[in-house]
Write a protein that holds these residues in place. Structure first.
Motif, short mmCIF file in Angstrom:
data_model
loop_
_atom_site.label_atom_id
_atom_site.label_comp_id
_atom_site.label_asym_id
_atom_site.label_seq_id
_atom_site.Cartn_x
_atom_site.Cartn_y
_atom_site.Cartn_z
N THR A 92 0.83 -1.20 0.00
CA THR A 92 0.00 0.00 0.00
C THR A 92 0.87 1.25 0.00
O THR A 92 2.05 1.20 0.34
CB THR A 92 -0.92 0.01 1.24
N ASN A 93 0.29 2.35 -0.38
CA ASN A 93 0.93 3.65 -0.24
C ASN A 93 0.07 4.46 0.73
O ASN A 93 -0.95 5.02 0.34
CB ASN A 93 1.01 4.38 -1.59
N PRO A 94 0.45 4.48 1.98
CA PRO A 94 -0.39 5.16 2.97
C PRO A 94 -0.46 6.67 2.74
O PRO A 94 0.48 7.27 2.24
CB PRO A 94 0.30 4.84 4.30
N SER A 95 -1.59 7.24 3.13
CA SER A 95 -1.76 8.69 3.02
C SER A 95 -1.06 9.40 4.17
O SER A 95 -0.71 10.57 4.06
CB SER A 95 -3.24 9.06 3.00
N SER A 96 -0.87 8.69 5.28
CA SER A 96 -0.18 9.26 6.44
C SER A 96 0.38 8.13 7.28
O SER A 96 -0.16 7.03 7.29
CB SER A 96 -1.13 10.13 7.26
N VAL A 97 1.47 8.43 7.98
CA VAL A 97 2.13 7.45 8.85
C VAL A 97 2.57 8.14 10.12
O VAL A 97 3.10 9.25 10.09
CB VAL A 97 3.37 6.82 8.17
N LEU A 98 2.36 7.46 11.24
CA LEU A 98 2.87 7.88 12.54
C LEU A 98 3.58 6.67 13.13
O LEU A 98 2.99 5.59 13.22
CB LEU A 98 1.73 8.32 13.47
N ALA A 99 4.83 6.82 13.46
CA ALA A 99 5.58 5.73 14.08
C ALA A 99 6.28 6.25 15.33
O ALA A 99 6.86 7.34 15.30
CB ALA A 99 6.60 5.15 13.11
N VAL A 100 6.20 5.48 16.40
CA VAL A 100 6.84 5.85 17.66
C VAL A 100 7.69 4.68 18.15
O VAL A 100 7.31 3.53 17.98
CB VAL A 100 5.83 6.28 18.74
N PRO A 101 8.83 4.99 18.77
CA PRO A 101 9.66 3.90 19.29
C PRO A 101 9.04 3.26 20.52
O PRO A 101 8.39 3.92 21.32
CB PRO A 101 10.98 4.60 19.64
N VAL A 102 9.25 1.96 20.63
CA VAL A 102 8.90 1.22 21.84
C VAL A 102 10.21 1.11 22.60
O VAL A 102 11.06 0.30 22.29
CB VAL A 102 8.30 -0.16 21.50
N GLN A 103 10.37 2.02 23.55
CA GLN A 103 11.66 2.21 24.23
C GLN A 103 11.79 1.31 25.45
O GLN A 103 10.96 1.37 26.35
CB GLN A 103 11.81 3.67 24.66
N GLY A 104 12.83 0.47 25.47
CA GLY A 104 13.15 -0.33 26.64
C GLY A 104 14.08 0.45 27.56
O GLY A 104 14.37 1.63 27.32
N ASP A 105 14.55 -0.21 28.61
CA ASP A 105 15.45 0.45 29.55
C ASP A 105 16.77 0.86 28.90
O ASP A 105 17.31 1.92 29.20
CB ASP A 105 15.76 -0.47 30.74
N GLU A 106 17.29 0.02 28.00
CA GLU A 106 18.61 0.28 27.43
C GLU A 106 18.60 0.54 25.94
O GLU A 106 19.56 1.10 25.41
CB GLU A 106 19.53 -0.90 27.74
N HIS A 107 17.56 0.12 25.23
CA HIS A 107 17.51 0.29 23.78
C HIS A 107 16.07 0.22 23.28
O HIS A 107 15.16 -0.12 24.03
CB HIS A 107 18.38 -0.77 23.08
N VAL A 108 15.90 0.53 22.02
CA VAL A 108 14.57 0.48 21.41
C VAL A 108 14.22 -0.98 21.16
O VAL A 108 14.97 -1.72 20.53
CB VAL A 108 14.54 1.29 20.09
N LEU A 109 13.07 -1.39 21.69
CA LEU A 109 12.60 -2.77 21.56
C LEU A 109 11.79 -2.99 20.29
O LEU A 109 11.66 -4.12 19.83
CB LEU A 109 11.74 -3.15 22.76
N GLY A 110 11.25 -1.92 19.76
CA GLY A 110 10.41 -2.05 18.57
C GLY A 110 9.77 -0.72 18.19
O GLY A 110 10.23 0.34 18.62
N VAL A 111 8.69 -0.82 17.42
CA VAL A 111 8.02 0.37 16.89
C VAL A 111 6.52 0.09 16.81
O VAL A 111 6.11 -1.01 16.43
CB VAL A 111 8.52 0.69 15.47
N ILE A 112 5.73 1.09 17.18
CA ILE A 112 4.31 1.08 16.83
C ILE A 112 4.19 1.97 15.61
O ILE A 112 4.58 3.14 15.64
CB ILE A 112 3.41 1.60 17.96
N GLU A 113 3.68 1.40 14.53
CA GLU A 113 3.49 2.16 13.29
C GLU A 113 2.01 2.18 12.95
O GLU A 113 1.35 1.15 12.90
CB GLU A 113 4.29 1.55 12.13
N LEU A 114 1.49 3.39 12.74
CA LEU A 114 0.07 3.61 12.47
C LEU A 114 -0.06 4.24 11.09
O LEU A 114 0.67 5.18 10.77
CB LEU A 114 -0.52 4.50 13.55
N LEU A 115 -0.98 3.70 10.30
CA LEU A 115 -1.13 4.15 8.91
C LEU A 115 -2.51 4.71 8.66
O LEU A 115 -3.50 4.24 9.23
CB LEU A 115 -0.89 2.97 7.95
#
Length: 185
Positions: A92-115
């Motif tokens: 797909t080609n999204p019209s908008s994207v919001l992504a935020v880091p899923v921050q752990g104690d020492e590093h980024v564990l992942g991402v929540i990406e919303l389209l």
């Protein structure tokens, strides 16, 4: 091939973030070495996307992991990351994207990406909402009991493996059979 079983907690967090921000689609990706793996989805996402990897350097989610900062893009931005990564995975080609880091104690564990924000764009309030949900996702991803998806073999694979074990080591097979019987009672 093994089935990917989503963790209900991760799925609930992803669905809540999707609803709270007015997104049409939500994905939670867990960082695993050099890839991001889709561990939960919400909205109109094909079921075969669950468990799929994308390169940690691709698209919006890859940028967010590297930078450790949220990113909001809209179709008018002409940013090439908009069509890469999860957008490419979804076809797909999204019209908008919001992504935020899923921050752990020492590093980024992942991402929540919303389209595809239902109202067209994601704003500051949406970023705050997604960041709050990312905090819950971080706790779930960091918890060993909720570390994401579990590989569950197909019944045919399990039966074939048990037949191999029975033929190769009958006494070990008997032990495994006894354990399995006690679990299903």
């Amino acid at each position: 091939m093994a089935h990917q079983t989503p963790d209900p907690v991760l799925t609930a967090v992803t669905a809540a973030a999707t609803r709270a921000t007015g997104a049409a689609v939500g994905l939670l990706l867990r960082a695993e070495g050099r890839v991001l793996r889709v561990v939960a989805t919400a909205g109109a996402v094909p079921p075969d996307v669950l468990g799929e990897p994308i390169s940690i350097g691709d698209g919006v989610a890859g940028y967010v992991v590297a930078a450790g900062q949220p990113l909001v893009l809209s179709a008018g931005s002409a940013d090439p990351r908009l069509g890469e990564g999860t957008a490419s995975l979804l076809g797909t080609n999204p019209s908008s994207v919001l992504a935020v880091p899923v921050q752990g104690d020492e590093h980024v564990l992942g991402v929540i990406e919303l389209l595809d924000a239902i109202d067209g764009t994601f704003g500051v309030d949406d970023t705050e909402q997604a960041t709050l949900h990312a905090g819950v996702a971080a706790a779930a991803l960091a918890d060993e009991r909720l570390a994401g998806m579990r590989d569950v073999p197909d019944p045919a694979e399990l039966a074939a493996e048990l037949r191999r074990l029975a033929a190769a080591d009958p006494s070990r097979y008997a032990t495994v059979a006894t354990i399995l019987q006690s679990l299903v009672r």
